[in-house]
Design a protein around this motif. Structure first.
Motif, mmCIF file in Angstrom:
data_model
loop_
_atom_site.group_PDB
_atom_site.id
_atom_site.type_symbol
_atom_site.label_atom_id
_atom_site.label_comp_id
_atom_site.label_asym_id
_atom_site.label_seq_id
_atom_site.Cartn_x
_atom_site.Cartn_y
_atom_site.Cartn_z
ATOM 1 N N GLY A 120 0.840 -1.284 -0.066
ATOM 2 C CA GLY A 120 0.007 -0.059 -0.065
ATOM 3 C C GLY A 120 0.890 1.111 -0.058
ATOM 4 O O GLY A 120 0.576 2.166 0.808
ATOM 5 N N GLN B 12 -0.911 -1.873 -4.281
ATOM 6 C CA GLN B 12 -2.209 -1.622 -3.834
ATOM 7 C C GLN B 12 -2.972 -2.842 -3.787
ATOM 8 O O GLN B 12 -2.504 -3.905 -4.512
ATOM 9 C CB GLN B 12 -2.709 -0.705 -4.945
ATOM 10 C CG GLN B 12 -1.821 0.715 -5.237
ATOM 11 C CD GLN B 12 -1.818 1.234 -3.685
ATOM 12 O OE1 GLN B 12 -2.471 1.483 -2.911
ATOM 13 N NE2 GLN B 12 -0.460 1.727 -3.801
ATOM 14 N N PRO B 13 -3.834 -2.897 -2.971
ATOM 15 C CA PRO B 13 -4.672 -4.040 -2.925
ATOM 16 C C PRO B 13 -5.502 -4.613 -3.766
ATOM 17 O O PRO B 13 -5.567 -5.886 -3.916
ATOM 18 C CB PRO B 13 -5.798 -3.669 -1.726
ATOM 19 C CG PRO B 13 -5.258 -2.346 -1.085
ATOM 20 C CD PRO B 13 -4.485 -1.801 -2.158
ATOM 21 N N THR C 113 2.270 5.021 -0.561
ATOM 22 C CA THR C 113 1.584 6.018 -1.042
ATOM 23 C C THR C 113 2.348 6.805 -1.864
ATOM 24 O O THR C 113 3.474 6.807 -2.123
ATOM 25 C CB THR C 113 1.316 6.756 0.278
ATOM 26 O OG1 THR C 113 2.369 7.474 0.520
ATOM 27 C CG2 THR C 113 0.664 6.157 1.323
#
Length: 156
Positions: free
Chosen positions: A84, A132-133, A86
């Protein structure tokens, strides 16, 4: 310039020892960075530093040791899945690596640094997307072999 005589980024940087200095300087900075250090609770291990050094060496045109010893693209991808990352962390990673290149004494010529920053931008944006998921990266891709791009090595 004879294209066959153009050194790889790996050779221009100073070989595996220079790449290792870069990675060590980078992770030394990461360990004290509030935004990036949470990815490495307890610090960055010697094993991780060694593996990332092999990756960068291979990407910059050195021996394919990361692929041969550690599994190539799939292994690197697996390390980023689910993190995840950013946008702010991606930019900090790229900026910190650029600073580490200075710390490590890598060549400062604009052509080399443009190639370095080009890879940082490309690689960090892929890492962000693949962390990212909901990421669905391709199951296999080759390890990139980064080159000079549009500017050949600096010639004094």
């Amino acid at each position: 310039m004879n294209p066959d005589a153009v050194p790889t980024l790996f050779d221009w940087a100073g070989g595996q020892a220079a790449i290792r200095r870069l990675i060590d300087m980078f992770y030394d900075r990461v360990e004290v960075d509030a935004l990036l250090s949470p990815f490495f609770p307890g610090g960055v291990s010697e094993e991780h530093r060694a593996h990332v050094s092999l990756w960068w060496g291979e990407v910059f045109g050195g021996p394919a040791r990361y692929t041969e010893q550690l599994g190539g693209y799939e292994r690197m991808l697996a390390h980023h899945r689910g993190l995840g990352i950013t946008d702010e962390q991606r930019l900090r990673f790229a900026t910190t690596m650029s600073q580490a290149a200075d710390d490590a004494g890598l060549p400062a010529d604009p052509e080399f640094r443009a190639a370095l920053v080009g890879y940082l931008e490309w690689g960090t944006r892929l890492a962000l997307a693949n962390s990212q998921p909901d990421a669905q990266p391709p199951p296999h891709a080759p390890v990139p072999r980064w080159g000079w791009g549009v500017a050949p090595p600096y010639q004094p």
